[in-house]
Scaffold this motif. Sequence first.
Motif, PDB file in Angstrom:
ATOM      1  N   GLY A  72      43.091  49.679  41.116  1.00 32.34           N
ATOM      2  CA  GLY A  72      43.188  49.364  39.775  1.00 32.34           C
ATOM      3  C   GLY A  72      42.288  48.162  39.215  1.00 32.34           C
ATOM      4  N   ASN A  73      42.560  47.731  37.929  1.00 38.68           N
ATOM      5  CA  ASN A  73      41.893  46.652  37.346  1.00 38.68           C
ATOM      6  C   ASN A  73      42.802  45.459  37.120  1.00 38.68           C
ATOM      7  N   PRO A  74      42.510  44.259  37.119  1.00 41.51           N
ATOM      8  CA  PRO A  74      43.501  43.240  37.020  1.00 41.51           C
ATOM      9  C   PRO A  74      43.530  43.055  35.392  1.00 41.51           C
ATOM     10  N   GLY A  75      44.631  42.516  34.854  1.00 38.64           N
ATOM     11  CA  GLY A  75      44.412  41.955  33.459  1.00 38.64           C
ATOM     12  C   GLY A  75      45.368  42.821  32.615  1.00 38.64           C
ATOM     13  N   LYS A  76      46.219  42.305  31.701  1.00 34.97           N
ATOM     14  CA  LYS A  76      46.800  43.052  30.612  1.00 34.97           C
ATOM     15  C   LYS A  76      46.337  44.075  29.876  1.00 34.97           C
ATOM     16  N   GLU A  77      45.199  44.036  29.729  1.00 37.05           N
ATOM     17  CA  GLU A  77      44.347  44.896  29.155  1.00 37.05           C
ATOM     18  C   GLU A  77      44.225  46.235  29.761  1.00 37.05           C
ATOM     19  N   TYR A  78      44.472  46.361  30.951  1.00 39.06           N
ATOM     20  CA  TYR A  78      44.384  47.555  32.020  1.00 39.06           C
ATOM     21  C   TYR A  78      45.561  47.973  32.216  1.00 39.06           C
ATOM     22  N   GLU A  79      46.782  47.273  32.064  1.00 38.42           N
ATOM     23  CA  GLU A  79      48.110  47.961  32.390  1.00 38.42           C
ATOM     24  C   GLU A  79      48.065  49.301  31.746  1.00 38.42           C
ATOM     25  N   LYS A  80      48.883  49.926  32.599  1.00 38.08           N
ATOM     26  CA  LYS A  80      49.325  51.345  32.292  1.00 38.08           C
ATOM     27  C   LYS A  80      48.069  52.390  31.788  1.00 38.08           C
ATOM     28  N   THR A  81      46.954  52.023  32.150  1.00 41.15           N
ATOM     29  CA  THR A  81      45.695  52.944  32.108  1.00 41.15           C
ATOM     30  C   THR A  81      45.746  53.888  33.064  1.00 41.15           C
ATOM     31  N   ARG A  82      44.993  54.981  33.062  1.00 44.76           N
ATOM     32  CA  ARG A  82      44.868  55.975  33.955  1.00 44.76           C
ATOM     33  C   ARG A  82      44.218  55.269  35.319  1.00 44.76           C
ATOM     34  N   HIS A  83      43.184  54.623  34.890  1.00 41.89           N
ATOM     35  CA  HIS A  83      42.549  53.956  36.284  1.00 41.89           C
ATOM     36  C   HIS A  83      43.368  53.027  37.098  1.00 41.89           C
ATOM     37  N   ASN A  84      44.567  52.454  36.414  1.00 45.57           N
ATOM     38  CA  ASN A  84      45.491  51.679  37.016  1.00 45.57           C
ATOM     39  C   ASN A  84      46.711  52.520  37.821  1.00 45.57           C
ATOM     40  N   PRO A 125      38.711  64.843  28.296  1.00 45.20           N
ATOM     41  CA  PRO A 125      38.471  65.915  27.422  1.00 45.20           C
ATOM     42  C   PRO A 125      36.828  66.245  27.084  1.00 45.20           C
ATOM     43  N   SER A 126      36.289  67.251  26.916  1.00 44.78           N
ATOM     44  CA  SER A 126      35.038  67.346  26.151  1.00 44.78           C
ATOM     45  C   SER A 126      34.642  66.350  25.252  1.00 44.78           C
ATOM     46  N   GLY A 127      33.554  65.990  25.446  1.00 46.07           N
ATOM     47  CA  GLY A 127      32.865  64.842  24.663  1.00 46.07           C
ATOM     48  C   GLY A 127      33.371  63.283  24.699  1.00 46.07           C
ATOM     49  N   TRP A 128      34.307  63.140  25.536  1.00 47.23           N
ATOM     50  CA  TRP A 128      34.753  61.850  25.895  1.00 47.23           C
ATOM     51  C   TRP A 128      33.924  61.271  27.030  1.00 47.23           C
ATOM     52  N   ASP A 129      33.679  59.913  26.922  1.00 42.31           N
ATOM     53  CA  ASP A 129      33.144  59.189  27.964  1.00 42.31           C
ATOM     54  C   ASP A 129      33.989  58.822  29.110  1.00 42.31           C
ATOM     55  N   LEU A 130      33.639  59.128  30.480  1.00 39.73           N
ATOM     56  CA  LEU A 130      34.425  58.883  31.327  1.00 39.73           C
ATOM     57  C   LEU A 130      35.129  57.664  31.531  1.00 39.73           C
ATOM     58  N   ALA A 131      34.342  56.586  31.151  1.00 39.23           N
ATOM     59  CA  ALA A 131      35.086  55.059  30.999  1.00 39.23           C
ATOM     60  C   ALA A 131      36.126  54.935  30.139  1.00 39.23           C
ATOM     61  N   ASP A 132      35.862  55.526  29.217  1.00 43.53           N
ATOM     62  CA  ASP A 132      36.847  55.680  27.956  1.00 43.53           C
ATOM     63  C   ASP A 132      37.930  56.275  28.471  1.00 43.53           C
ATOM     64  N   TRP A 133      37.842  57.191  28.883  1.00 48.99           N
ATOM     65  CA  TRP A 133      38.868  58.445  29.580  1.00 48.99           C
ATOM     66  C   TRP A 133      40.013  57.731  30.427  1.00 48.99           C
ATOM     67  N   VAL A 134      39.548  57.240  31.507  1.00 46.30           N
ATOM     68  CA  VAL A 134      40.001  56.437  32.759  1.00 46.30           C
ATOM     69  C   VAL A 134      40.689  55.052  32.340  1.00 46.30           C
ATOM     70  N   LEU A 135      39.956  54.351  31.420  1.00 47.45           N
ATOM     71  CA  LEU A 135      40.610  53.294  30.863  1.00 47.45           C
ATOM     72  C   LEU A 135      41.547  53.302  29.603  1.00 47.45           C
ATOM     73  N   GLY A 136      41.669  54.659  29.385  1.00 45.73           N
ATOM     74  CA  GLY A 136      42.611  54.962  28.341  1.00 45.73           C
ATOM     75  C   GLY A 136      44.279  55.079  28.896  1.00 45.73           C
ATOM     76  N   ARG A 137      45.228  55.261  27.842  1.00 46.20           N
ATOM     77  CA  ARG A 137      46.478  55.155  28.416  1.00 46.20           C
ATOM     78  C   ARG A 137      47.167  56.547  28.201  1.00 46.20           C
ATOM     79  N   PHE A 138      47.962  56.778  28.930  1.00 44.21           N
ATOM     80  CA  PHE A 138      48.635  58.008  29.011  1.00 44.21           C
ATOM     81  C   PHE A 138      49.470  58.367  27.640  1.00 44.21           C
TER      82      PHE A 138
END
Length: 185
Positions: free
Chosen positions: A8-20, A137-150
């Motif tokens: 995962g990634n450290p820091g509050k901004e990454y909590e509960k993201t897909r990448h974590n 989803p189609s049209g999404w940037d991969l980084a935006d997707w994995v760093l997004g929340r469920f």
Amino acid sequence: MYIIAGLGNPGKEYEKTRHNAGFAVIDELASKHNIDIDNSKFKGMLGKGVINGEKVVLVKPLTYMNNSGECIRAVMDYYKADIEDFIVVFDDISLDVGKLRVRPKGSAGGHNGIKSIIAHLGSDGFKRVKFGVGNKPSGWDLADWVLGRFNKEDEKTLEDAKKRACEAIETIMAEGTEFAMNKFN
């Protein structure tokens, strides 16, 4: 002794993201087995304890995803751990949300955290638990997707999936990877 890492990634901004997802599973495992992850060492957070009679070190690298191997290499060296005793859990966009896939080894499959670990360990021969976070989803940037929340709907699925991921790790330790693959894949 097993070294069990969640990526995962450290820091509050990454909590509960897909990448974590890996961090979330390690937190669940720590809670289940009363292991405090409170030791800041080797560019990560570590917790030592026992799971089903086996000594374990739980690891959450704080190097950010793309440099996870730095922490893992240092931990493996310090504990003189064999690669056979290393298990990593991480997010996988090729699996539906909450689905698991246990593997005995393999390529990075495009996952930068796994690429870093393979580079630093000089081997891809370590056990993994892939945790499905859904395909972008189609049209999404991969980084935006994995760093997004469920979304709220997926959060219900995640609670059960985290528990099953813990069971998968415990099964790898007790019964072996092939048995775990048959049970959880």
